[in-house]
Design a protein around this motif. Sequence first.
Motif, PDB file in Angstrom:
ATOM      1  N   LEU A 669       0.863  -1.174   0.000  1.00  0.00           N
ATOM      2  CA  LEU A 669       0.000   0.000   0.000  1.00  0.00           C
ATOM      3  C   LEU A 669       0.903   1.228   0.000  1.00  0.00           C
ATOM      4  CD1 LEU A 669      -2.757   1.439   0.228  1.00  0.00           C
ATOM      5  CD2 LEU A 669      -2.521   1.274   2.723  1.00  0.00           C
ATOM      6  N   TYR A 670       0.662   2.135  -0.946  1.00  0.00           N
ATOM      7  CA  TYR A 670       1.482   3.334  -1.088  1.00  0.00           C
ATOM      8  C   TYR A 670       0.584   4.567  -0.953  1.00  0.00           C
ATOM      9  CZ  TYR A 670       4.470  -0.237  -3.108  1.00  0.00           C
ATOM     10  OH  TYR A 670       5.193  -1.393  -3.305  1.00  0.00           O
ATOM     11  N   LEU A 671       0.908   5.441  -0.002  1.00  0.00           N
ATOM     12  CA  LEU A 671       0.114   6.632   0.280  1.00  0.00           C
ATOM     13  C   LEU A 671       0.984   7.871   0.109  1.00  0.00           C
ATOM     14  CD1 LEU A 671      -1.638   5.464   3.589  1.00  0.00           C
ATOM     15  CD2 LEU A 671      -2.473   5.204   1.240  1.00  0.00           C
ATOM     16  N   LEU A 672       0.451   8.862  -0.578  1.00  0.00           N
ATOM     17  CA  LEU A 672       1.140  10.149  -0.735  1.00  0.00           C
ATOM     18  C   LEU A 672       0.248  11.235  -0.143  1.00  0.00           C
ATOM     19  CD1 LEU A 672       3.454  11.873  -1.805  1.00  0.00           C
ATOM     20  CD2 LEU A 672       2.237  11.987  -4.015  1.00  0.00           C
ATOM     21  N   TYR A 673       0.677  11.802   0.991  1.00  0.00           N
ATOM     22  CA  TYR A 673      -0.063  12.878   1.650  1.00  0.00           C
ATOM     23  C   TYR A 673       0.428  14.217   1.098  1.00  0.00           C
ATOM     24  CZ  TYR A 673      -1.529   9.424   5.145  1.00  0.00           C
ATOM     25  OH  TYR A 673      -2.060   8.348   5.783  1.00  0.00           O
ATOM     26  N   LEU A 674      -0.512  15.003   0.574  1.00  0.00           N
ATOM     27  CA  LEU A 674      -0.189  16.298   0.002  1.00  0.00           C
ATOM     28  C   LEU A 674      -0.637  17.411   0.935  1.00  0.00           C
ATOM     29  CD1 LEU A 674      -1.326  15.625  -3.676  1.00  0.00           C
ATOM     30  CD2 LEU A 674       0.994  15.510  -2.753  1.00  0.00           C
ATOM     31  N   PRO A 675       0.122  18.486   1.038  1.00  0.00           N
ATOM     32  CA  PRO A 675      -0.289  19.600   1.903  1.00  0.00           C
ATOM     33  C   PRO A 675      -1.653  20.145   1.486  1.00  0.00           C
ATOM     34  CG  PRO A 675       2.005  19.848   1.228  1.00  0.00           C
ATOM     35  CD  PRO A 675       1.440  18.718   0.420  1.00  0.00           C
ATOM     36  N   GLY A 676      -2.493  20.424   2.488  1.00  0.00           N
ATOM     37  CA  GLY A 676      -3.812  20.980   2.218  1.00  0.00           C
ATOM     38  C   GLY A 676      -4.857  19.963   1.858  1.00  0.00           C
ATOM     39  N   LYS A 677      -4.496  18.685   1.717  1.00  0.00           N
ATOM     40  CA  LYS A 677      -5.439  17.620   1.392  1.00  0.00           C
ATOM     41  C   LYS A 677      -5.622  16.733   2.615  1.00  0.00           C
ATOM     42  CE  LYS A 677      -5.883  18.721  -2.990  1.00  0.00           C
ATOM     43  NZ  LYS A 677      -7.157  19.211  -3.555  1.00  0.00           N
ATOM     44  N   LEU A 678      -6.887  16.472   2.959  1.00  0.00           N
ATOM     45  CA  LEU A 678      -7.158  15.695   4.162  1.00  0.00           C
ATOM     46  C   LEU A 678      -6.781  14.225   3.988  1.00  0.00           C
ATOM     47  CD1 LEU A 678      -8.320  15.961   7.015  1.00  0.00           C
ATOM     48  CD2 LEU A 678     -10.548  15.327   6.089  1.00  0.00           C
ATOM     49  N   GLU A 679      -7.055  13.678   2.804  1.00  0.00           N
ATOM     50  CA  GLU A 679      -6.807  12.256   2.567  1.00  0.00           C
ATOM     51  C   GLU A 679      -5.666  12.068   1.576  1.00  0.00           C
ATOM     52  OE1 GLU A 679      -8.016   9.925   4.294  1.00  0.00           O
ATOM     53  OE2 GLU A 679      -9.399  11.230   5.380  1.00  0.00           O
ATOM     54  N   PRO A 680      -4.931  10.963   1.682  1.00  0.00           N
ATOM     55  CA  PRO A 680      -3.788  10.747   0.802  1.00  0.00           C
ATOM     56  C   PRO A 680      -4.197  10.248  -0.576  1.00  0.00           C
ATOM     57  CG  PRO A 680      -4.047   8.892   2.265  1.00  0.00           C
ATOM     58  CD  PRO A 680      -5.093   9.892   2.677  1.00  0.00           C
ATOM     59  N   VAL A 681      -3.292  10.418  -1.527  1.00  0.00           N
ATOM     60  CA  VAL A 681      -3.410   9.784  -2.839  1.00  0.00           C
ATOM     61  C   VAL A 681      -2.918   8.343  -2.693  1.00  0.00           C
ATOM     62  CG1 VAL A 681      -2.638   9.823  -5.235  1.00  0.00           C
ATOM     63  CG2 VAL A 681      -3.046  11.975  -4.002  1.00  0.00           C
ATOM     64  N   ILE A 682      -3.691   7.382  -3.196  1.00  0.00           N
ATOM     65  CA  ILE A 682      -3.313   5.968  -3.118  1.00  0.00           C
ATOM     66  C   ILE A 682      -2.743   5.548  -4.470  1.00  0.00           C
ATOM     67  CG2 ILE A 682      -4.107   3.626  -2.689  1.00  0.00           C
ATOM     68  CD1 ILE A 682      -6.306   4.744  -0.959  1.00  0.00           C
ATOM     69  N   LEU A 683      -1.487   5.124  -4.474  1.00  0.00           N
ATOM     70  CA  LEU A 683      -0.834   4.702  -5.711  1.00  0.00           C
ATOM     71  C   LEU A 683      -1.179   3.243  -6.021  1.00  0.00           C
ATOM     72  CD1 LEU A 683       0.742   7.309  -4.950  1.00  0.00           C
ATOM     73  CD2 LEU A 683       2.784   6.230  -5.907  1.00  0.00           C
ATOM     74  N   PRO A 684      -1.021   2.838  -7.284  1.00  0.00           N
ATOM     75  CA  PRO A 684      -1.332   1.439  -7.650  1.00  0.00           C
ATOM     76  C   PRO A 684      -0.427   0.451  -6.924  1.00  0.00           C
ATOM     77  CG  PRO A 684      -1.135   2.830  -9.604  1.00  0.00           C
ATOM     78  CD  PRO A 684      -0.639   3.642  -8.452  1.00  0.00           C
ATOM     79  N   GLN A 685      -0.859  -0.810  -6.914  1.00  0.00           N
ATOM     80  CA  GLN A 685      -0.062  -1.857  -6.261  1.00  0.00           C
ATOM     81  C   GLN A 685       1.145  -2.263  -7.093  1.00  0.00           C
ATOM     82  OE1 GLN A 685      -3.769  -3.822  -6.145  1.00  0.00           O
ATOM     83  NE2 GLN A 685      -3.643  -4.271  -3.977  1.00  0.00           N
ATOM     84  N   ILE A 686       1.076  -2.095  -8.398  1.00  0.00           N
ATOM     85  CA  ILE A 686       2.216  -2.337  -9.275  1.00  0.00           C
ATOM     86  C   ILE A 686       2.754  -0.976  -9.695  1.00  0.00           C
ATOM     87  CG2 ILE A 686       3.026  -3.378 -11.410  1.00  0.00           C
ATOM     88  CD1 ILE A 686       2.149  -5.387  -9.363  1.00  0.00           C
ATOM     89  N   LEU A 687       3.984  -0.669  -9.282  1.00  0.00           N
ATOM     90  CA  LEU A 687       4.563   0.642  -9.536  1.00  0.00           C
ATOM     91  C   LEU A 687       5.533   0.606 -10.712  1.00  0.00           C
ATOM     92  CD1 LEU A 687       5.415   1.952  -5.927  1.00  0.00           C
ATOM     93  CD2 LEU A 687       3.399   2.457  -7.322  1.00  0.00           C
ATOM     94  N   THR A 688       5.654   1.753 -11.329  1.00  0.00           N
ATOM     95  CA  THR A 688       6.757   2.024 -12.248  1.00  0.00           C
ATOM     96  C   THR A 688       7.377   3.345 -11.811  1.00  0.00           C
ATOM     97  OG1 THR A 688       5.406   3.282 -13.817  1.00  0.00           O
ATOM     98  CG2 THR A 688       5.522   0.892 -14.141  1.00  0.00           C
ATOM     99  N   GLU A 689       8.553   3.604 -12.293  1.00  0.00           N
ATOM    100  CA  GLU A 689       9.193   4.865 -11.950  1.00  0.00           C
ATOM    101  C   GLU A 689       8.341   6.041 -12.416  1.00  0.00           C
ATOM    102  OE1 GLU A 689      12.842   6.645 -13.995  1.00  0.00           O
ATOM    103  OE2 GLU A 689      13.734   5.676 -12.211  1.00  0.00           O
ATOM    104  N   GLY A 690       7.725   5.905 -13.581  1.00  0.00           N
ATOM    105  CA  GLY A 690       6.884   6.971 -14.113  1.00  0.00           C
ATOM    106  C   GLY A 690       5.673   7.251 -13.241  1.00  0.00           C
ATOM    107  N   ILE A 691       5.033   6.190 -12.725  1.00  0.00           N
ATOM    108  CA  ILE A 691       3.873   6.372 -11.846  1.00  0.00           C
ATOM    109  C   ILE A 691       4.266   7.158 -10.604  1.00  0.00           C
ATOM    110  CG2 ILE A 691       2.267   5.157 -10.325  1.00  0.00           C
ATOM    111  CD1 ILE A 691       2.109   2.949 -12.433  1.00  0.00           C
ATOM    112  N   VAL A 692       5.406   6.804 -10.025  1.00  0.00           N
ATOM    113  CA  VAL A 692       5.852   7.495  -8.810  1.00  0.00           C
ATOM    114  C   VAL A 692       6.171   8.950  -9.107  1.00  0.00           C
ATOM    115  CG1 VAL A 692       7.563   7.521  -6.965  1.00  0.00           C
ATOM    116  CG2 VAL A 692       6.718   5.334  -7.840  1.00  0.00           C
ATOM    117  N   LEU A 693       6.878   9.205 -10.206  1.00  0.00           N
ATOM    118  CA  LEU A 693       7.253  10.578 -10.547  1.00  0.00           C
ATOM    119  C   LEU A 693       6.024  11.427 -10.863  1.00  0.00           C
ATOM    120  CD1 LEU A 693      10.416   9.914 -12.748  1.00  0.00           C
ATOM    121  CD2 LEU A 693      10.343  10.736 -10.380  1.00  0.00           C
TER     122      LEU A 693
END
Length: 699
Positions: A669-693
Motif C-alpha cells: 500500500l502506497y500513500l502520498l499525503y499532500l499539503p492541504g489535502k485531508l486524505e492521501p493519494v493511493i498509488l497502484p499496487q504495481i509501480l513504475t518509476e513513471g507512476i511514482v514521478l
Amino acid sequence: MKKLGLSILSALVLASAVQAAPVRSNLAATENVETFITLETAGVAPGQTVWAALTQNIRPHWHTYWINPGDSGIPTEIKWTLPEGWKADAITWPAPSRFAIGPLVNFGYADQVHLLVPLTVPATATPGQSVTLDAKVDWLVCEDICIPESADLSINIPVVAGSAAPVEPDAAALFSQARASLPVPSPFPAILSPGDKTHRLTLSAPGLDRGKISDAFFFPHDYKVAASNEPQPLVINSQGLSLSLASGGPLPPAPITGVLTFTEELDGQKLHHAFAVAAAIGPASAAVPGEAEQTSWAMALLLALLGGAVLNLMPCVFPVLSMKALALMQHGPGHARQHGVAYTAGVLTCFAVVAGALLALRAGGAAIGWGFQLQDPLVVAILAYVMLLLGLSLSGVFTLGGSVMGVGQGLAGRDGLAGSFFTGVLATVVATPCTAPFMGTALGYAITQSWPVALSVFLALGLGMALPFLALSFSPALLRRLPRPGLWMERVKQALAFPLYASAAWLVWVLSIQAGPAALATVLAGMVVLAFAAWVYGQTRLSGGLGRTLGSVLALLAVGGAVAGATTAAPVAAPAPASGTDTAGSADYEPWSEARVAELRGQGKPVFVNFTAAWCVTCLVNERTSLSTDTVKQALKDKGVTYLKGDWTNRDATIARVLESHGRSGVPLYLLYLPGKLEPVILPQILTEGIVLDALSAT
C-alpha cells in the motif's frame, strides 16, 4: 361522628395528593396533540434556575418538528409571558428522527416529546408570593397533510425562601425521560471538510467496529449544511467515521453544529446513540477513504475473479510457476481436464481454509490481514522445508512411492490427481501474501461482510487464480500444441527445481528478519538435516528388507528433528529491523508511525508512506525498480517529501488498521499525503518509476 371523621380523613388525603402532585399547567388538547408544561420543582427560590418541560403527546402516525425541520415544516415555538425580571432561555431540543414523505424528508418527533426550557428567577423575587407563568405554544403537526395548531398554557408556582427549591419527586421520572432523549456532547473531535457539491464530516473516534455501527445520520442545526433528503454514506476506518453530506447551500460560519445519531450492536443488543457535534471547518474535501468499499456483492465477486487472474502475473507467484509448468507438461491431453479440475480444487480448498482462518481470527479480535500466514515464523520455516524437499525431489535426490502418494513430492510432482490438487494448495499458500490489482477492493469488502458473503468473495479470488490453468486444461487446441513427452522432460524437471531452491532461500531470508539470527541458524541446520534425510531415503528406498526399513526410519527421525528445531526456534519473533525490508539499501527513509505522519502533516510537509513486508515479493520488486532509483530519490529530495516505511513483516495491529482504513487487507500500500489535502493519494499496487514521478509532481 363516623361520617364526619371519614370526611375529614378524605379531605386530608386529597389535600396531600394535590400538594404532592407535580406543578403543571393546564392541559390543552387539539385534535392531534395534547400539550402541557411541568416544572421540575414544587416552588422556586430567588435567583434559582429551574427547568420546565413542554410535553406533547402526538397522534399516532403524525409528527411535529425539530429546530431544523428538514425539507418542510415549522419548529415548535414557545412565547413566554413572565413576571418582571424572569427569563426563559431557548428550547433544549431532543435528538430528532427522520420522516419521509414522498421525495421529502422531515426532522422531528412522533408519539411523545419533552422540550426542556431553563427558567431563571430574579434575585428580587419575594418569598411567600405565587407567580403566574404564561406560555403560548405554536406548532405544526403533519402526516399526509399538515395542520398548524397552538395552545395557551398557564402555570402557578410559589416563591419560597432559601437558595434553591428542591426537585419535585413526582416530576423526576418525566425529567429523567426528557434528559435521556437529549444528545450528549460528543467526546470525539469533529471536522467538516467543505466541497463544491459534497461535504465530509469526520469524527476522530479510533476503535469503532465497522461491522457493529449502522444507521448513522447527521442532523445539522442549519439546513444549508446538508440536504435533508440525500443519503449520507458512512465510512468507518481506524481513525474514526466519516459521513458524506450533500450540500444544501452556502456553509454557515464555524463551528458547524448538529446531532449525529447511529445504532451500535453490543452483546446482541442494539443501542441508539445521539451526540451533539460541533465541527471545525477543515481542508477542502477529497475522496472519502474506503468509499470503494461501498460496492455490491456482484461487483466484489467480479473484482475478486479479475484480481485472482491477475495474481498469476504477480511476482508473488513466480516461485511456484515451476510446479505449475511441470504439472502441465506431465499431464497429457487425455487426462488434462481431470488434472485441471484437481488443481482448481486445491486452490479453492486452500483459499477457503486461509480465508476461514482469517475471518475467525478477526472475529476473535486479531488485527490481521491477507497474507497473515507468512507473518508466523513457524509457517515460513515449514514452507522453506517444503520448497527444499520439492526441489530435491525434482533434482532426482529422492522420489516417493505410491504408498505415500499425496505427501512430499507426491503432493506436487506425481502423475496422480493428488499431485495436481496439492500443487494448487502450495501455489496458493505462497502466492496469497501479496495483493494484485482489483484484489484490494474485493478483500476490503469481504472482511466487512457476513461469513457466507466473505467466503464467496475469497472463493471467487481462488477461482480467478486457477482459471488460466483450468481453461488451458479444457482447451484441446492448446493442449495439442504441447510437446510430446520424452526424455527431455527429465532434464526440464531437474531445471525446474532451481526456482524452488530460490523460494526456499527467499523464505529463509524472510525468517531471518522475523525471528533473528538464532532462529535462522536453527532452520538452516534443519535444512541440512532434511537434505540428508532425502538422500538417505532416496538411496535406500529400492533396497530390500532391513536396509529399506533403517533408511526410512532414519529419514523420518531426521525430518522430525528438523521440524522440532523449527518449532522451538521460529515462533520467537524479533522486532522488525531498523533497516526495514528495503533490499536496495539506497533509498533514504524513516520508520513509519502515526505520530510521525501527524507531525509532518502538521508542518505542512508532503509525506510518502510505503507499507511493505519481507515476504511480499511484489513489494520488494517495486522497491528495487521504482522507489530506489536515483531519479525517484532526487524527486523526493527536490519536492521535500519525507519517505516513511511501515514494515508489516511481523504482525502489527496498528498497520493492519491503517490498511483496513484504506480498503486494503494486505500489502503493498502506497500513500502520498499532500499539503492541504485531508486524505492521501493511493498509488497502484504495481509501480513504475513513471507512476511514482507523476504522483510526486503534484506536490
